[in-house]
Design an enzyme around this catalytic site. Sequence first.
Site, PDB file in Angstrom:
ATOM      1  N   ARG A 238       0.859  -1.146  -0.072  1.00  0.00           N
ATOM      2  CA  ARG A 238       0.093  -0.184  -0.111  1.00  0.00           C
ATOM      3  C   ARG A 238       0.674   1.430  -0.068  1.00  0.00           C
ATOM      4  O   ARG A 238       1.023   1.868  -0.984  1.00  0.00           O
ATOM      5  CB  ARG A 238      -0.973   0.114   1.351  1.00  0.00           C
ATOM      6  CG  ARG A 238      -1.948   0.909   1.303  1.00  0.00           C
ATOM      7  CD  ARG A 238      -1.590   2.448   1.613  1.00  0.00           C
ATOM      8  NE  ARG A 238      -0.856   2.339   2.878  1.00  0.00           N
ATOM      9  CZ  ARG A 238      -0.537   3.638   3.357  1.00  0.00           C
ATOM     10  NH1 ARG A 238      -0.382   4.476   2.617  1.00  0.00           N
ATOM     11  NH2 ARG A 238       0.091   3.475   4.521  1.00  0.00           N
ATOM     12  N   ASP A 239       1.505   1.593   1.225  1.00  0.00           N
ATOM     13  CA  ASP A 239       2.405   2.647   1.084  1.00  0.00           C
ATOM     14  C   ASP A 239       3.582   2.499   0.125  1.00  0.00           C
ATOM     15  O   ASP A 239       3.796   3.843  -0.397  1.00  0.00           O
ATOM     16  CB  ASP A 239       2.997   2.773   2.556  1.00  0.00           C
ATOM     17  CG  ASP A 239       3.302   4.367   2.884  1.00  0.00           C
ATOM     18  OD1 ASP A 239       3.468   5.195   1.874  1.00  0.00           O
ATOM     19  OD2 ASP A 239       3.315   4.617   4.071  1.00  0.00           O
TER      20      ASP A 239
ATOM     21  N   HIS B 191       5.116   4.412  12.898  1.00  0.00           N
ATOM     22  CA  HIS B 191       5.150   4.527  11.216  1.00  0.00           C
ATOM     23  C   HIS B 191       6.406   5.383  10.976  1.00  0.00           C
ATOM     24  O   HIS B 191       5.910   6.778  10.678  1.00  0.00           O
ATOM     25  CB  HIS B 191       3.786   4.916  10.818  1.00  0.00           C
ATOM     26  CG  HIS B 191       3.532   4.853   9.223  1.00  0.00           C
ATOM     27  ND1 HIS B 191       2.864   3.976   8.482  1.00  0.00           N
ATOM     28  CD2 HIS B 191       4.057   5.790   8.192  1.00  0.00           C
ATOM     29  CE1 HIS B 191       3.001   4.028   7.293  1.00  0.00           C
ATOM     30  NE2 HIS B 191       3.585   5.355   7.060  1.00  0.00           N
TER      31      HIS B 191
ATOM     32  N   CYS C 144       4.345   9.343   0.183  1.00  0.00           N
ATOM     33  CA  CYS C 144       2.998   9.704  -0.119  1.00  0.00           C
ATOM     34  C   CYS C 144       3.039  10.728  -1.311  1.00  0.00           C
ATOM     35  O   CYS C 144       3.708  11.774  -1.089  1.00  0.00           O
ATOM     36  CB  CYS C 144       2.349  10.467   1.433  1.00  0.00           C
ATOM     37  SG  CYS C 144       0.747  10.943   1.060  1.00  0.00           S
TER      38      CYS C 144
ATOM     39  N   ASN D 295       9.691   4.214   3.275  1.00  0.00           N
ATOM     40  CA  ASN D 295       9.355   3.884   4.781  1.00  0.00           C
ATOM     41  C   ASN D 295      10.652   3.082   5.273  1.00  0.00           C
ATOM     42  O   ASN D 295      11.531   2.549   4.536  1.00  0.00           O
ATOM     43  CB  ASN D 295       8.007   2.614   4.821  1.00  0.00           C
ATOM     44  CG  ASN D 295       6.861   3.308   4.461  1.00  0.00           C
ATOM     45  OD1 ASN D 295       6.540   3.937   3.547  1.00  0.00           O
ATOM     46  ND2 ASN D 295       6.055   3.729   5.691  1.00  0.00           N
TER      47      ASN D 295
ATOM     48  N   HIS E  69       8.825   7.074   8.243  1.00  0.00           N
ATOM     49  CA  HIS E  69       9.491   6.993   6.975  1.00  0.00           C
ATOM     50  C   HIS E  69      11.094   7.513   7.034  1.00  0.00           C
ATOM     51  O   HIS E  69      11.478   8.087   8.083  1.00  0.00           O
ATOM     52  CB  HIS E  69       8.997   8.167   5.753  1.00  0.00           C
ATOM     53  CG  HIS E  69       7.586   7.807   5.492  1.00  0.00           C
ATOM     54  ND1 HIS E  69       7.419   7.208   4.245  1.00  0.00           N
ATOM     55  CD2 HIS E  69       6.611   7.541   5.970  1.00  0.00           C
ATOM     56  CE1 HIS E  69       6.216   6.745   4.017  1.00  0.00           C
ATOM     57  NE2 HIS E  69       5.493   6.850   5.023  1.00  0.00           N
TER      58      HIS E  69
HETATM   59  P1  HMG Z   1     -12.965  14.636  -2.759  1.00  0.00           P
HETATM   60  O1  HMG Z   1     -12.671  14.920  -4.311  1.00  0.00           O
HETATM   61  O2  HMG Z   1     -13.054  15.386  -2.023  1.00  0.00           O
HETATM   62  O3  HMG Z   1     -14.227  13.487  -2.811  1.00  0.00           O
HETATM   63  O4  HMG Z   1     -12.163  13.679  -2.456  1.00  0.00           O
HETATM   64  P2  HMG Z   1     -15.680  13.793  -2.780  1.00  0.00           P
HETATM   65  O5  HMG Z   1     -16.125  13.335  -1.514  1.00  0.00           O
HETATM   66  O6  HMG Z   1     -15.991  15.207  -3.157  1.00  0.00           O
HETATM   67  O7  HMG Z   1     -16.489  12.999  -3.859  1.00  0.00           O
HETATM   68  C1  HMG Z   1     -16.119  13.224  -5.323  1.00  0.00           C
HETATM   69  C2  HMG Z   1     -16.576  12.005  -6.241  1.00  0.00           C
HETATM   70  O8  HMG Z   1     -15.480  11.070  -5.920  1.00  0.00           O
HETATM   71  C3  HMG Z   1     -17.826  11.501  -5.969  1.00  0.00           C
HETATM   72  O9  HMG Z   1     -18.260  10.907  -7.161  1.00  0.00           O
HETATM   73  C4  HMG Z   1     -17.410  10.249  -4.999  1.00  0.00           C
HETATM   74  O10 HMG Z   1     -18.342   9.260  -5.246  1.00  0.00           O
HETATM   75  C5  HMG Z   1     -16.223   9.681  -5.569  1.00  0.00           C
HETATM   76  P3  HMG Z   1     -19.411  11.511  -8.051  1.00  0.00           P
HETATM   77  O11 HMG Z   1     -20.590  11.584  -7.036  1.00  0.00           O
HETATM   78  O12 HMG Z   1     -19.018  13.050  -8.316  1.00  0.00           O
HETATM   79  O13 HMG Z   1     -19.596  10.624  -9.218  1.00  0.00           O
HETATM   80  N1  HMG Z   1     -15.514   9.153  -4.460  1.00  0.00           N
HETATM   81  C6  HMG Z   1     -14.817   7.996  -4.453  1.00  0.00           C
HETATM   82  N2  HMG Z   1     -14.779   6.931  -5.585  1.00  0.00           N
HETATM   83  C7  HMG Z   1     -14.258   5.967  -5.190  1.00  0.00           C
HETATM   84  N3  HMG Z   1     -13.885   5.463  -3.909  1.00  0.00           N
HETATM   85  C8  HMG Z   1     -13.841   6.352  -3.084  1.00  0.00           C
HETATM   86  C9  HMG Z   1     -14.258   7.657  -3.217  1.00  0.00           C
HETATM   87  N4  HMG Z   1     -14.507   8.774  -2.411  1.00  0.00           N
HETATM   88  C10 HMG Z   1     -15.180   9.788  -3.227  1.00  0.00           C
HETATM   89  N5  HMG Z   1     -13.313   6.243  -1.767  1.00  0.00           N
HETATM   90  C11 HMG Z   1     -11.051  11.800  -1.021  1.00  0.00           C
HETATM   91  C12 HMG Z   1     -11.813  13.046  -0.999  1.00  0.00           C
HETATM   92  C13 HMG Z   1     -11.091  11.542   0.538  1.00  0.00           C
HETATM   93  C14 HMG Z   1     -12.000  10.761  -1.693  1.00  0.00           C
HETATM   94  C15 HMG Z   1      -9.844  11.964  -1.871  1.00  0.00           C
HETATM   95  O14 HMG Z   1      -9.093  13.002  -1.265  1.00  0.00           O
HETATM   96  C16 HMG Z   1      -8.693  10.760  -1.695  1.00  0.00           C
HETATM   97  O15 HMG Z   1      -9.176   9.724  -2.170  1.00  0.00           O
HETATM   98  N6  HMG Z   1      -7.575  10.719  -0.926  1.00  0.00           N
HETATM   99  C17 HMG Z   1      -6.842   9.759  -0.681  1.00  0.00           C
HETATM  100  C18 HMG Z   1      -5.506  10.217  -0.759  1.00  0.00           C
HETATM  101  C19 HMG Z   1      -4.378   9.162  -0.554  1.00  0.00           C
HETATM  102  O16 HMG Z   1      -4.709   7.986  -0.744  1.00  0.00           O
HETATM  103  N7  HMG Z   1      -3.269   9.472   0.164  1.00  0.00           N
HETATM  104  C20 HMG Z   1      -2.427   8.485   0.586  1.00  0.00           C
HETATM  105  C21 HMG Z   1      -2.443   7.545   1.531  1.00  0.00           C
HETATM  106  S1  HMG Z   1      -2.424   8.461   3.208  1.00  0.00           S
HETATM  107  C22 HMG Z   1      -0.576   8.079   3.398  1.00  0.00           C
HETATM  108  O17 HMG Z   1       0.167   7.663   2.593  1.00  0.00           O
HETATM  109  C23 HMG Z   1       0.054   8.529   4.825  1.00  0.00           C
HETATM  110  C24 HMG Z   1       0.105   7.182   5.843  1.00  0.00           C
HETATM  111  O18 HMG Z   1       1.142   6.066   5.127  1.00  0.00           O
HETATM  112  C25 HMG Z   1       0.588   7.484   7.112  1.00  0.00           C
HETATM  113  C26 HMG Z   1       1.822   8.686   7.219  1.00  0.00           C
HETATM  114  O19 HMG Z   1       3.113   8.101   6.498  1.00  0.00           O
HETATM  115  O20 HMG Z   1       2.056   9.702   7.704  1.00  0.00           O
HETATM  116  C27 HMG Z   1      -1.225   6.600   5.999  1.00  0.00           C
HETATM  117 MG    MG Z   2       3.316   6.406   5.261  1.00  0.00          MG
END
Ligand code: HMG
Ligand code: MG
Length: 313
Positions: free
Chosen positions: A22-23, A219, A252, A261, A221
């Site tokens: 995933r990450d 966690h 990320c 990581n 990095h």
């Molecule tokens: P948004 O554009 O604000 O979404 O994104 P929305 O709620 O306004 O919805 C817009 C459209 O997207 C809608 O469709 C929803 O149905 C669809 P429409 O009605 O317009 O046809 N939609 C989705 N479709 C599929 N799956 C979904 C989904 N959600 C909405 N889940 C959102 C907001 C949160 C969805 C977006 O910002 C997003 O997906 N962000 C994810 C970013 C990400 O994955 N980052 C990496 C992970 S975090 C990380 O790595 C850190 C970590 O490792 C810890 C660390 O290192 O600190 C965990």
């Molecule tokens: Mg991370």
Amino acid sequence: MPDPVPDPTLPARVRIHEVGPRDGLQNESALVPVEVKAEFVTRLAAAGLRTVEATSFVHPKWVPQLADAEQLMPELAGLPALHPGLRLPVLVPNERGLDRALAHHASDIAVFASATETFARRNLNRSADEAMAMFRPVVERAGAAGVPVRGYLSMCFGDPWEGPVSPAQVVRHGLQLLEMGCSELSLGDTIGVATPGQVTGLLAAFVRAGVPVDRLAVHFHDTYGQALANTLAALRGGVTVVDASAGGLGGCPYAKSATGNLATEDLVWMLHGLGIDTGVDLAALVATSGWMARQLGRPSQSRTVRALLGPSG
Ligand code: HMG
Ligand code: MG
């Protein structure tokens, strides 16, 4: 490896929360075929890892690298029967993501919050409080479905836009995740700036706030090469769940300057050297990361993989 020399002040066993699929893969510029992802998870499980974060049900346009979550999950469905105790958590940002994860019988999910406003906006398109409000029904519904929820908190030690982040700010957001029902809180050094004293200080701040240390994970990095030292500080603070990524993959896409990581192999080398049980077969893990490096067309970032397989690792 040299004979282990145990340290009686450290835990006897550590659970590694493997985040490579995933990450690691969320940050690859080239799309990795779903069969390769499935083999990666399968090999990690065979190497003895019992928590392997498999993918994310986030918006496919936000993270195209993991847009194949629906294709990947059926490929993994048989693994828990082969490896009793195996958990395959997936990231879920909102109810739409939860619906997708439940439809694919996810055993565990994780929501991911930010200790800072800027990263909440960039990563989730929400303020930090709005993101918490988005997670609340997810955690409630997952609980009702019997699916445990991990809470991630990012930018716990520093933020590329906002600079230093105070322990009080981190604890405030962390408590929100725990109080809404997350069973475990993973403290993220998303951009790898922390040093061990900060880790000790943050853990102490959580304990003062009444959080048992067994609900905390770390966690790290490895941007500044501090991840292993920070892990040792966390173990001394009583933490027994450590996130790591096979081959040191990771980062990320929405966090400026986030690099890989902590490499799982480097972690296992240290833990086994300290006589700490992980259940992991290091040779099998190293072979897996060597194989993955060949799939990605570049050497592994893990020092242990490079030491054992040669520099082209
Ligand atoms: P948004 O554009 O604000 O979404 O994104 P929305 O709620 O306004 O919805 C817009 C459209 O997207 C809608 O469709 C929803 O149905 C669809 P429409 O009605 O317009 O046809 N939609 C989705 N479709 C599929 N799956 C979904 C989904 N959600 C909405 N889940 C959102 C907001 C949160 C969805 C977006 O910002 C997003 O997906 N962000 C994810 C970013 C990400 O994955 N980052 C990496 C992970 S975090 C990380 O790595 C850190 C970590 O490792 C810890 C660390 O290192 O600190 C965990
Ligand atoms: Mg991370």
